[in-house]
Design an enzyme around this catalytic site. Structure first.
Site, PDB file in Angstrom:
ATOM      1  N   ASP A  97      12.275  27.202  54.890  1.00  0.00           N
ATOM      2  CA  ASP A  97      13.268  27.304  55.961  1.00  0.00           C
ATOM      3  C   ASP A  97      13.087  26.113  56.894  1.00  0.00           C
ATOM      4  O   ASP A  97      12.007  25.914  57.463  1.00  0.00           O
ATOM      5  CB  ASP A  97      13.073  28.626  56.722  1.00  0.00           C
ATOM      6  CG  ASP A  97      14.160  28.871  57.735  1.00  0.00           C
ATOM      7  OD1 ASP A  97      15.359  28.730  57.391  1.00  0.00           O
ATOM      8  OD2 ASP A  97      13.840  29.215  58.897  1.00  0.00           O
ATOM      9  N   GLU A 156       9.245  23.041  61.505  1.00  0.00           N
ATOM     10  CA  GLU A 156       9.847  23.036  62.841  1.00  0.00           C
ATOM     11  C   GLU A 156       9.320  21.832  63.624  1.00  0.00           C
ATOM     12  O   GLU A 156       8.134  21.508  63.550  1.00  0.00           O
ATOM     13  CB  GLU A 156       9.504  24.361  63.554  1.00  0.00           C
ATOM     14  CG  GLU A 156       9.790  24.408  65.030  1.00  0.00           C
ATOM     15  CD  GLU A 156      11.245  24.077  65.393  1.00  0.00           C
ATOM     16  OE1 GLU A 156      12.174  24.611  64.772  1.00  0.00           O
ATOM     17  OE2 GLU A 156      11.437  23.255  66.315  1.00  0.00           O
ATOM     18  N   ASN A 174       9.259  16.488  61.866  1.00  0.00           N
ATOM     19  CA  ASN A 174      10.641  16.257  61.460  1.00  0.00           C
ATOM     20  C   ASN A 174      10.736  16.496  59.947  1.00  0.00           C
ATOM     21  O   ASN A 174      10.092  15.790  59.160  1.00  0.00           O
ATOM     22  CB  ASN A 174      11.022  14.809  61.812  1.00  0.00           C
ATOM     23  CG  ASN A 174      12.414  14.446  61.321  1.00  0.00           C
ATOM     24  OD1 ASN A 174      13.069  15.215  60.621  1.00  0.00           O
ATOM     25  ND2 ASN A 174      12.864  13.269  61.707  1.00  0.00           N
ATOM     26  N   ASP A 203      20.538  22.123  64.757  1.00  0.00           N
ATOM     27  CA  ASP A 203      21.068  21.533  65.993  1.00  0.00           C
ATOM     28  C   ASP A 203      22.332  20.747  65.647  1.00  0.00           C
ATOM     29  O   ASP A 203      22.319  19.920  64.728  1.00  0.00           O
ATOM     30  CB  ASP A 203      20.024  20.602  66.624  1.00  0.00           C
ATOM     31  CG  ASP A 203      18.861  21.385  67.224  1.00  0.00           C
ATOM     32  OD1 ASP A 203      19.045  22.582  67.511  1.00  0.00           O
ATOM     33  OD2 ASP A 203      17.774  20.799  67.395  1.00  0.00           O
ATOM     34  N   LYS A 211      27.888  14.663  69.600  1.00  0.00           N
ATOM     35  CA  LYS A 211      28.428  13.306  69.766  1.00  0.00           C
ATOM     36  C   LYS A 211      28.297  12.510  68.470  1.00  0.00           C
ATOM     37  O   LYS A 211      27.232  12.546  67.836  1.00  0.00           O
ATOM     38  CB  LYS A 211      27.676  12.565  70.873  1.00  0.00           C
ATOM     39  CG  LYS A 211      27.903  13.162  72.237  1.00  0.00           C
ATOM     40  CD  LYS A 211      27.161  12.375  73.289  1.00  0.00           C
ATOM     41  CE  LYS A 211      27.328  13.061  74.633  1.00  0.00           C
ATOM     42  NZ  LYS A 211      26.170  12.941  75.478  1.00  0.00           N
ATOM     43  N   ASP A 266      27.390  28.177  63.291  1.00  0.00           N
ATOM     44  CA  ASP A 266      28.592  28.684  63.992  1.00  0.00           C
ATOM     45  C   ASP A 266      29.433  27.504  64.491  1.00  0.00           C
ATOM     46  O   ASP A 266      30.404  27.711  65.215  1.00  0.00           O
ATOM     47  CB  ASP A 266      28.193  29.595  65.159  1.00  0.00           C
ATOM     48  CG  ASP A 266      27.187  28.948  66.090  1.00  0.00           C
ATOM     49  OD1 ASP A 266      26.101  28.547  65.618  1.00  0.00           O
ATOM     50  OD2 ASP A 266      27.488  28.818  67.295  1.00  0.00           O
TER      51      ASP A 266
HETATM   52  C1  LIG Z   1      19.501  25.982  66.886  1.00  0.00           C
HETATM   53  S1  LIG Z   1      17.852  26.195  66.393  1.00  0.00           S
HETATM   54  C2  LIG Z   1      17.989  27.439  65.139  1.00  0.00           C
HETATM   55  C3  LIG Z   1      16.697  28.173  64.914  1.00  0.00           C
HETATM   56  C4  LIG Z   1      16.715  29.200  63.768  1.00  0.00           C
HETATM   57  N1  LIG Z   1      16.890  28.568  62.482  1.00  0.00           N
HETATM   58  C5  LIG Z   1      17.756  30.259  63.974  1.00  0.00           C
HETATM   59  O1  LIG Z   1      18.704  30.321  63.168  1.00  0.00           O
HETATM   60  O2  LIG Z   1      17.623  31.028  64.938  1.00  0.00           O
HETATM   61  C6  LIG Z   1      17.498  24.731  65.435  1.00  0.00           C
HETATM   62  C7  LIG Z   1      16.003  24.516  65.236  1.00  0.00           C
HETATM   63  O3  LIG Z   1      15.798  23.382  64.389  1.00  0.00           O
HETATM   64  C8  LIG Z   1      14.733  22.587  64.922  1.00  0.00           C
HETATM   65  N2  LIG Z   1      14.927  21.223  64.394  1.00  0.00           N
HETATM   66  C9  LIG Z   1      15.912  20.353  64.729  1.00  0.00           C
HETATM   67  N3  LIG Z   1      15.809  19.207  64.023  1.00  0.00           N
HETATM   68  C10 LIG Z   1      14.731  19.353  63.203  1.00  0.00           C
HETATM   69  C11 LIG Z   1      14.103  18.519  62.241  1.00  0.00           C
HETATM   70  N4  LIG Z   1      14.579  17.303  61.966  1.00  0.00           N
HETATM   71  N5  LIG Z   1      13.021  18.997  61.588  1.00  0.00           N
HETATM   72  C12 LIG Z   1      12.527  20.231  61.858  1.00  0.00           C
HETATM   73  N6  LIG Z   1      13.077  21.065  62.774  1.00  0.00           N
HETATM   74  C13 LIG Z   1      14.165  20.648  63.431  1.00  0.00           C
HETATM   75  C14 LIG Z   1      14.905  22.721  66.425  1.00  0.00           C
HETATM   76  O4  LIG Z   1      13.754  22.386  67.153  1.00  0.00           O
HETATM   77  C15 LIG Z   1      15.269  24.219  66.531  1.00  0.00           C
HETATM   78  O5  LIG Z   1      14.130  25.033  66.619  1.00  0.00           O
END
Ligand SMILES: C[S@@+](CC[C@H](N)C(=O)[O-])C[C@H]1O[C@@H](n2cnc3c(N)ncnc32)[C@H](O)[C@@H]1O
Length: 209
Positions: free
Chosen positions: A35, A60, A87, A113, A117, A149
């Protein structure tokens, strides 16, 4: 509202190496799911505790969340769950991660995320190069699940994955969840929020051919 972490920051150039599967799981032969962007890992804790015939890895980028999740795994002595900080693009791009990708039955991107932009699109976790890496190392039959969403993000992710000829869309109606990494259709935290607020969810499943 939380500050989004910029995944392109050089802070994430140095990556955490994932140990071999038999070092991190009680039974390394179980089906393996990854995940990406798992936040505090609540979704993965729910999955790992209810489906002990699968192994789960979460990646994460927010370090504090990963530290807390790792501690919880140790305290509860959970043998089918592992968290990695960093990352996801950099981690999976590393040659040492090839063995992980090769062993995956499925990958989920739940509510990544959006980076609205246009000049920030390159910060989105799904990138053509990243999908190429996955397509080069995933076994045939492995699955990618995407969920969001944000319609614009969905279209972007769908285009990016569909442009890679090694992935084919699966019709959700014909998909047997009971054999998947998420047989009970456990919801992520963001998904629960989206459902309570009656927002639309866009999702798709792809299979490596
Ligand atoms: C909007 S949250 C969604 C969290 C979870 N998957 C959920 O559905 O509730 C997006 C998550 O992805 C993480 N994230 C964003 N870019 C990432 C990356 N390049 N590698 C790992 N994690 C990342 C963010 O820190 C955040 O915790």
């Amino acid at each position: 509202m939380r500050q989004h972490v910029n995944p392109l920051s050089k802070n994430f150039n140095e990556i955490e190496i994932i140990p071999s599967l038999n070092q991190i799981f009680g039974d390394s032969k179980l089906n393996l799911h990854l995940d990406i962007g798992c936040a505090a890992g609540d979704f993965l804790f729910d999955l790992a505790l209810s489906n002990t015939s699968w192994n789960y890895i979460g990646i994460e980028i927010r370090e504090k969340l990963v530290k807390t999740a790792k501690l919880k795994v140790r305290e509860r002595e959970i043998k089918n769950l592992y968290f990695v900080f960093g990352n996801a693009n950099n981690i999976l791009n590393d040659v040492q991660s090839k063995f992980i990708i090769k062993n995956l039955k499925s990958i989920s991107f739940n509510f990544p995320d959006p980076w609205f932009k246009k000049r920030h699109y390159k910060r989105r976790v799904i990138q053509p190069e990243f999908i190429n890496i996955l397509s080069n190392s995933l076994q045939k039959g492995s699955l990618i699940f995407i969920k969001t969403d944000v319609k614009d993000l969905f279209d972007y992710m769908d285009d990016t994955i569909s442009n890679n000829f090694n992935f084919k869309k699966i019709d959700k109606k014909n998909f047997n969840y009971s054999k998947s990494f998420n047989p009970n259709k456990v919801k992520t935290n963001r998904e629960r929020y989206v459902i309570v607020n009656k927002l639309e969810i866009f999702e798709k499943i792809y299979i490596k051919i």
